[in-house]
Motif scaffolding. Sequence first.
Motif, mmCIF file in Angstrom:
data_model
loop_
_atom_site.group_PDB
_atom_site.id
_atom_site.type_symbol
_atom_site.label_atom_id
_atom_site.label_comp_id
_atom_site.label_asym_id
_atom_site.label_seq_id
_atom_site.Cartn_x
_atom_site.Cartn_y
_atom_site.Cartn_z
ATOM 1 N N TYR A 130 64.610 8.475 54.531
ATOM 2 C CA TYR A 130 64.606 8.326 55.981
ATOM 3 C C TYR A 130 63.201 8.443 56.573
ATOM 4 O O TYR A 130 62.920 7.857 57.628
ATOM 5 C CB TYR A 130 65.563 9.331 56.623
ATOM 6 C CG TYR A 130 67.011 8.917 56.463
ATOM 7 C CD1 TYR A 130 67.561 7.940 57.286
ATOM 8 C CD2 TYR A 130 67.813 9.465 55.468
ATOM 9 C CE1 TYR A 130 68.872 7.529 57.141
ATOM 10 C CE2 TYR A 130 69.139 9.056 55.315
ATOM 11 C CZ TYR A 130 69.655 8.091 56.151
ATOM 12 O OH TYR A 130 70.958 7.672 56.004
ATOM 13 N N ASP A 185 64.856 10.476 67.343
ATOM 14 C CA ASP A 185 63.390 10.552 67.323
ATOM 15 C C ASP A 185 63.020 12.030 67.470
ATOM 16 O O ASP A 185 62.379 12.436 68.440
ATOM 17 C CB ASP A 185 62.792 9.711 68.454
ATOM 18 C CG ASP A 185 61.268 9.625 68.368
ATOM 19 O OD1 ASP A 185 60.706 9.884 67.289
ATOM 20 O OD2 ASP A 185 60.640 9.298 69.397
ATOM 21 N N ASP A 187 61.991 5.249 58.945
ATOM 22 C CA ASP A 187 61.684 5.414 60.364
ATOM 23 C C ASP A 187 60.494 4.579 60.847
ATOM 24 O O ASP A 187 60.615 3.863 61.838
ATOM 25 C CB ASP A 187 61.463 6.893 60.680
ATOM 26 C CG ASP A 187 61.170 7.121 62.165
ATOM 27 O OD1 ASP A 187 62.121 7.065 62.962
ATOM 28 O OD2 ASP A 187 60.005 7.344 62.503
ATOM 29 N N THR A 206 68.343 11.456 59.238
ATOM 30 C CA THR A 206 67.582 10.617 60.155
ATOM 31 C C THR A 206 66.612 11.465 60.960
ATOM 32 O O THR A 206 65.456 11.083 61.191
ATOM 33 C CB THR A 206 68.543 9.878 61.107
ATOM 34 O OG1 THR A 206 69.416 9.046 60.350
ATOM 35 C CG2 THR A 206 67.781 9.038 62.119
#
Length: 251
Positions: free
Chosen positions: A242, A174, A246, A205
């Motif tokens: 990505y 994150d 997310d 990511t």
Amino acid sequence: MSLFPSLLPGDGWEPVGGGESATEVYRRGNIFAKCCDVSGVKELAAERDRVEWLAGTSVPGAQLLDWIEWTEGAALLTSAVSGVAAVELPWSEKLVSSFAGALRAVHSLPVEDCPFPRPLSEVIAVADDVVHRGAVNPDFLRDDWRTVAPEELLARVHAAQDEMAVDLVVCHGDACLPNFLFDPDTLECTGVIDVGRLGVADRYTDLALVPAQLDDVWSVDASGFFAAYGLPEPDAARLEFYLLLDPLTWG
């Protein structure tokens, strides 16, 4: 009124803003307590394990102080990390460069030492569950995606997943500006926080989240970030993939 402050050790716990997860966060001096009900214990325990692991690496972060479980849920107690979140600081080339260096430091941790795999198949399975429950938060989506049914967005993810190259590193999971703290004077990174999704995954990511944040917070493009990170020509398809995946995993 929440029951958690009365269950925490000692007095003087004050509520503070939380993240996107279903937790309540409190602070007393230099200690943070992240609390959850019974349904969130497994997820919070996973974050506990990641906090403890990261504390043994070269990347600065919080220290695990205590773990408490009650019949009502659990609490993760960690030390406060000094510094100011990047999102609260004014833009500068040095800050963006420091952010890139901090993320690169996470990605440079030895993959073989990290016990937390996050294979793409499992992340997509989370997205499947969120979409099927109708739990996608449109506020997390890019403007042009908000007019598209979440089921269609998920179908795009499934259609593209086999085309994605894989470059596994230790990812923050994150990698948002609020989760990277800096000394406001030197702009050196003082630590990373909210590591509940940390694990071995494709570096995109994390990288995919950066351009939109830099634009939203400071109205700058990400070319300086990627140059400082050491990837002056990032893969546009993987950034897009990505970035779409997310927001489908939160809910």
